[in-house]
Design a protein around this motif. Structure first.
Motif, PDB file in Angstrom:
ATOM      1  N   ALA A  34      11.231  24.096 -35.360  1.00 46.70           N
ATOM      2  CA  ALA A  34      10.327  24.319 -36.493  1.00 46.70           C
ATOM      3  C   ALA A  34       9.446  23.118 -36.828  1.00 46.70           C
ATOM      4  N   ARG A  35       9.804  21.928 -36.438  1.00 51.20           N
ATOM      5  CA  ARG A  35       9.021  20.744 -36.809  1.00 51.20           C
ATOM      6  C   ARG A  35       7.649  20.777 -36.149  1.00 51.20           C
ATOM      7  N   SER A  36       6.654  20.286 -36.868  1.00 46.39           N
ATOM      8  CA  SER A  36       5.261  20.414 -36.436  1.00 46.39           C
ATOM      9  C   SER A  36       4.968  19.756 -35.084  1.00 46.39           C
ATOM     10  N   ALA A  37       5.689  18.714 -34.728  1.00 49.68           N
ATOM     11  CA  ALA A  37       5.438  18.053 -33.449  1.00 49.68           C
ATOM     12  C   ALA A  37       5.743  18.959 -32.254  1.00 49.68           C
ATOM     13  N   TYR A  38       6.532  20.011 -32.476  1.00 48.75           N
ATOM     14  CA  TYR A  38       6.863  20.970 -31.420  1.00 48.75           C
ATOM     15  C   TYR A  38       5.925  22.179 -31.406  1.00 48.75           C
ATOM     16  N   ARG A  39       4.843  22.132 -32.144  1.00 49.71           N
ATOM     17  CA  ARG A  39       3.994  23.319 -32.345  1.00 49.71           C
ATOM     18  C   ARG A  39       3.387  23.875 -31.057  1.00 49.71           C
ATOM     19  N   TYR A  40       3.348  23.095 -29.986  1.00 45.81           N
ATOM     20  CA  TYR A  40       2.783  23.583 -28.728  1.00 45.81           C
ATOM     21  C   TYR A  40       3.857  23.985 -27.712  1.00 45.81           C
ATOM     22  N   THR A  41       5.102  24.043 -28.174  1.00 45.95           N
ATOM     23  CA  THR A  41       6.214  24.414 -27.299  1.00 45.95           C
ATOM     24  C   THR A  41       6.875  25.668 -27.848  1.00 45.95           C
ATOM     25  N   VAL A  42       7.140  26.611 -26.953  1.00 39.29           N
ATOM     26  CA  VAL A  42       7.766  27.878 -27.348  1.00 39.29           C
ATOM     27  C   VAL A  42       9.006  28.139 -26.499  1.00 39.29           C
ATOM     28  N   GLU A  43       9.846  29.023 -27.018  1.00 47.35           N
ATOM     29  CA  GLU A  43      11.027  29.468 -26.286  1.00 47.35           C
ATOM     30  C   GLU A  43      10.852  30.952 -25.970  1.00 47.35           C
TER      31      GLU A  43
END
Length: 164
Positions: A73-82
């Motif tokens: 959920a953290r914004s730094a992960y916004r370009y990574t999906v599962e």
């Protein structure tokens, strides 16, 4: 085969597909069947984030589905999906998974996502083979991190760089 965006009429077939894996495999770490209401909430949650949820229909029946959710959920992960993909058990090995995954990954690339991280309960050779066929590379494994059907289960992680 028709691949299309999920609709409300797809929820019951999705529940049937998913509940089979809950009841008979360690592919899902859930241990109780999912209700139609719960699955509806999950679909709405994914769609509210602007992420794709698609189904593969053949002969008028939903034979599989795939979607992507936030990796974290953290914004730094916004370009990574599962991504997640489930195929009706009687349709495994017939190209349904590859077709769904191919479409989902193209949608994610087009939306500008940078990475997809596949999570696989191990052992699961067919899922490993599918991920690797789609270009994913194994990046890690947690040994015996889950417990289902009175047995410990390891989880592996496969990563695909979608856009560099």
């Amino acid at each position: 085969m028709l691949i299309r965006k999920v609709s409300n009429s797809d929820i019951d077939p999705i529940v049937r597909i998913y509940n089979h894996y809950i009841a008979t495999t360690t592919i899902s770490f859930e241990e109780q069947p999912v209700s139609t209401e719960e699955m509806t909430n999950r679909v709405e949650s994914v769609m509210s984030l602007g992420l794709p949820w698609i189904v593969l229909e053949q002969d008028g029946e939903v034979r599989g589905y795939a979607y992507a959710n936030q990796w974290k959920a953290r914004s730094a992960y916004r370009y990574t999906v599962e991504p997640s993909i489930y195929v009706a058990h009687e349709m495994t090995g017939k190209g349904v998974g590859r077709a769904l995954y191919g479409e989902l990954l193209e949608m994610l690339k087009g939306a500008g996502y940078k990475n997809a991280v596949g999570t696989i309960a191990l052992p699961n050779q067919s899922s490993v083979a599918l991920h690797e066929r789609m270009g994913f590379k194994k990046v890690g494994e947690f040994n015996n991190i889950g417990f289902k059907f009175e047995q410990p289960i390891s989880v592996g992680y496969w990563q695909l760089e979608l856009n560099s």
